[in-house]
Design a protein around this motif. Structure first.
Motif, PDB file in Angstrom:
ATOM      1  N   ASP A   1       0.841  -1.219   0.000  1.00  0.00           N
ATOM      2  CA  ASP A   1       0.000   0.000   0.000  1.00  0.00           C
ATOM      3  C   ASP A   1       0.864   1.252   0.000  1.00  0.00           C
ATOM      4  O   ASP A   1       0.634   2.190  -0.761  1.00  0.00           O
ATOM      5  CB  ASP A   1      -0.918   0.016   1.238  1.00  0.00           C
ATOM      6  CG  ASP A   1      -2.071  -0.953   1.100  1.00  0.00           C
ATOM      7  OD1 ASP A   1      -2.274  -1.457  -0.005  1.00  0.00           O
ATOM      8  OD2 ASP A   1      -2.765  -1.196   2.107  1.00  0.00           O
ATOM      9  N   LYS A   2       1.874   1.223   0.876  1.00  0.00           N
ATOM     10  CA  LYS A   2       2.776   2.370   0.995  1.00  0.00           C
ATOM     11  C   LYS A   2       3.507   2.643  -0.324  1.00  0.00           C
ATOM     12  O   LYS A   2       3.587   3.766  -0.803  1.00  0.00           O
ATOM     13  CB  LYS A   2       3.801   2.086   2.119  1.00  0.00           C
ATOM     14  CG  LYS A   2       4.159   3.334   2.937  1.00  0.00           C
ATOM     15  CD  LYS A   2       5.300   3.091   3.932  1.00  0.00           C
ATOM     16  CE  LYS A   2       4.971   1.918   4.876  1.00  0.00           C
ATOM     17  NZ  LYS A   2       6.133   1.605   5.736  1.00  0.00           N
ATOM     18  N   ALA A   3       3.994   1.555  -0.940  1.00  0.00           N
ATOM     19  CA  ALA A   3       4.748   1.680  -2.186  1.00  0.00           C
ATOM     20  C   ALA A   3       3.856   2.196  -3.310  1.00  0.00           C
ATOM     21  O   ALA A   3       4.256   3.047  -4.111  1.00  0.00           O
ATOM     22  CB  ALA A   3       5.358   0.338  -2.557  1.00  0.00           C
ATOM     23  N   ILE A   4       2.617   1.703  -3.354  1.00  0.00           N
ATOM     24  CA  ILE A   4       1.690   2.142  -4.413  1.00  0.00           C
ATOM     25  C   ILE A   4       1.318   3.612  -4.231  1.00  0.00           C
ATOM     26  O   ILE A   4       1.280   4.388  -5.181  1.00  0.00           O
ATOM     27  CB  ILE A   4       0.451   1.212  -4.469  1.00  0.00           C
ATOM     28  CG1 ILE A   4       0.858  -0.159  -5.026  1.00  0.00           C
ATOM     29  CG2 ILE A   4      -0.673   1.812  -5.307  1.00  0.00           C
ATOM     30  CD1 ILE A   4      -0.161  -1.252  -4.845  1.00  0.00           C
ATOM     31  N   LYS A   5       1.061   4.008  -2.961  1.00  0.00           N
ATOM     32  CA  LYS A   5       0.749   5.415  -2.685  1.00  0.00           C
ATOM     33  C   LYS A   5       1.889   6.314  -3.086  1.00  0.00           C
ATOM     34  O   LYS A   5       1.715   7.367  -3.689  1.00  0.00           O
ATOM     35  CB  LYS A   5       0.430   5.588  -1.197  1.00  0.00           C
ATOM     36  CG  LYS A   5      -0.971   5.163  -0.795  1.00  0.00           C
ATOM     37  CD  LYS A   5      -1.349   5.649   0.608  1.00  0.00           C
ATOM     38  CE  LYS A   5      -2.706   5.100   1.011  1.00  0.00           C
ATOM     39  NZ  LYS A   5      -2.615   3.928   1.871  1.00  0.00           N
ATOM     40  N   ALA A   6       3.125   5.912  -2.739  1.00  0.00           N
ATOM     41  CA  ALA A   6       4.323   6.718  -3.060  1.00  0.00           C
ATOM     42  C   ALA A   6       4.459   6.855  -4.575  1.00  0.00           C
ATOM     43  O   ALA A   6       4.808   7.929  -5.099  1.00  0.00           O
ATOM     44  CB  ALA A   6       5.562   6.063  -2.477  1.00  0.00           C
ATOM     45  N   GLN A   7       4.152   5.810  -5.290  1.00  0.00           N
ATOM     46  CA  GLN A   7       4.258   5.801  -6.754  1.00  0.00           C
ATOM     47  C   GLN A   7       3.236   6.762  -7.367  1.00  0.00           C
ATOM     48  O   GLN A   7       3.533   7.496  -8.309  1.00  0.00           O
ATOM     49  CB  GLN A   7       4.010   4.369  -7.248  1.00  0.00           C
ATOM     50  CG  GLN A   7       4.348   4.139  -8.680  1.00  0.00           C
ATOM     51  CD  GLN A   7       3.897   2.751  -9.126  1.00  0.00           C
ATOM     52  OE1 GLN A   7       3.175   2.086  -8.388  1.00  0.00           O
ATOM     53  NE2 GLN A   7       4.320   2.331 -10.268  1.00  0.00           N
ATOM     54  N   ASN A   8       2.039   6.751  -6.794  1.00  0.00           N
ATOM     55  CA  ASN A   8       0.973   7.621  -7.328  1.00  0.00           C
ATOM     56  C   ASN A   8       1.294   9.090  -7.054  1.00  0.00           C
ATOM     57  O   ASN A   8       0.770   9.966  -7.700  1.00  0.00           O
ATOM     58  CB  ASN A   8      -0.380   7.250  -6.750  1.00  0.00           C
ATOM     59  CG  ASN A   8      -0.821   5.870  -7.231  1.00  0.00           C
ATOM     60  OD1 ASN A   8      -0.303   5.408  -8.240  1.00  0.00           O
ATOM     61  ND2 ASN A   8      -1.734   5.239  -6.519  1.00  0.00           N
TER      62      ASN A   8
END
Length: 425
Positions: A418-425
């Motif tokens: 979740d954290k990685a996807i949020k950072a990517q967005n």
């Protein structure tokens, strides 16, 4: 032989771990009677409502005097004889761990065994027995435990030239939980006790809690073999010397160890063993009777898997514990240790330093989320099922030992994704 030689069949309830709610015991007692039990061997340990100077012995989840009386009255209604068990030497950790009683240990660093030479030790055991007896009316039998002192004693406790009169006052219980129990050896032991003046002996078998200190499922076949061996011992001994058998169901190996199989998980094993004792053996016909009494369409004795659900009290606990024990750790390990995307591009090293490939994590994110949601649902169902049987402290302990290690690993991966996807967005 079975009916005469082992006419007393006591089911041992070890209450020093996962003590069932009194309401659950009320549901189980009629089933025990139907399966062939004639009584209960109650090992209260820290669940007894000790009072006065003994009050520190009570666990937070101890039974109230009213609950004890209710269980005893329900047992009476079912025609089940109750035999209370109080330890008097070994298995004394629940007493000797407390600072008030630590000075009564035989060996300072060993809280398992009481020093029998101290007058205060004898007064302590007498006070425990007095309080237990006061809550039990019309007792015919009382089990004074002298078990688990082997770490301290190299010589035998009792010899044939004893003139204390003990053989006229007590009946010894011979314990053995192994599947390959030595029949000849036991027959000789019984003869030796007879020569020493003991007119009667008891056997002690096991229906659970004897095949692994952190065992979560019961291997019925092992316990069935143990009981069939005891039947051979009974068949090779004079019928008038055998008073009965206690089917032990240890809940912990000792007061400090982890929980082993929970009572509802082991009820099919108990059913098979009781029916084998009652009928003098085990056959397809007896198996069918056990299945009928438990509401199970197919009972496996040689594997841990029973395919049918069952209708006996607590059967849903067995079903869900089986699911967790077989599949939780393996399914989480499959994802975290054998999925090439996780091991190759989302390792602890990558996650810690946030070196994440923007596309590859999408390859396994749905699998991780779906697996977590599946197991959270199963664990929620298990928690609800266990609440019908156990107090919160038992549920917490079982979950921490058997569920949390795998579930927390999986939760951490989903959180990091979740954290990685949020950072990517």
């Amino acid at each position: 032989m079975a009916a005469g030689g082992l006419r007393r069949r006591l089911v041992h309830l070890d209450l020093k771990g996962a003590p069932p709610r009194a309401s659950y015991l009320a549901e189980v007692l009629p089933l025990l009677r139907a399966l062939g039990a004639t009584g209960l061997l109650l090992e209260y340990e820290d669940t007894f409502p000790y009072a006065g100077p003994l009050a520190p012995l009570r666990a937070p989840h101890h039974y109230s005097p009213g609950e004890v009386r209710a269980v005893l009255s329900q047992a009476r209604e079912q025609g089940l004889e109750v035999v209370p068990l109080v330890q008097a030497f070994g298995h004394m950790e629940f007493v000797l761990k407390h600072k008030e009683f630590a000075h009564l240990r035989e060996v300072k660093v060993f809280p398992n065994a009481l020093n029998p030479h101290k007058e205060e030790s004898r007064a302590l055991v007498k006070a425990m027995i007095d309080q237990v007896m006061a809550l039990h009316e019309d007792l015919k039998w009382f089990h004074i435990g002298c078990d688990e002192v082997g770490l301290l004693l190299s010589q035998e406790l009792f010899s044939c030239n004893d003139e204390s009169g003990v053989p006229q006052l007590v009946q010894p219980m011979i314990w053995d939980y192994t599947a390959d129990l030595d029949v000849e050896d036991k027959v000789h032991l019984i003869e030796k006790y007879r020569r020493c003046g003991f007119s009667k002996v008891w056997f002690a078998s096991a229906f659970k809690g004897a095949t692994g200190v952190n065992q979560s499922l019961t291997l019925i076949g092992h316990h069935l073999k143990n009981h069939l061996q005891w039947l051979k011992v009974a068949g090779s001994s004079p019928a008038d010397v055998l008073e009965g058998i206690a089917l032990t169901g240890w809940q912990r190996y000792d007061h400090f160890s982890v929980l082993c199989e929970l009572l509802p998980v082991a009820i099919p094993s108990l059913a098979v063993c009781l029916q084998a004792l009652k009928n003098g053996g085990y056959s397809e016909k007896i198996k069918e009777n056990v299945e009928k009494l438990l509401g199970m369409s197919n009972l496996e004795t040689d594997t841990f898997m029973s395919t049918s659900l069952g209708t006996f009290p607590g059967s849903n606990v067995l079903t869900l514990v089986t699911q967790v024990s077989f599949y939780l750790t393996s399914s989480v390990d499959d994802l975290l240790e054998r999925n090439r995307y996780v091991t190759g591009w989302f390792s602890p090293y990558h996650r810690k330093r946030n070196i994440i490939h923007p596309i590859i994590m999408h390859h396994f994110q749905p699998d991780a989320v779906s697996l977590l949601s599946k197991w959270n649902a199963v664990v929620q169902d298990l928690q609800a099922a266990m609440e019908q049987v156990f107090h919160r402290c038992t549920i917490e302990e079982w979950m921490e030992e058997n569920v949390h290690p795998s579930l927390q690993k999986l939760q951490q991966v989903v959180d990091d994704l979740d954290k990685a996807i949020k950072a990517q967005n």
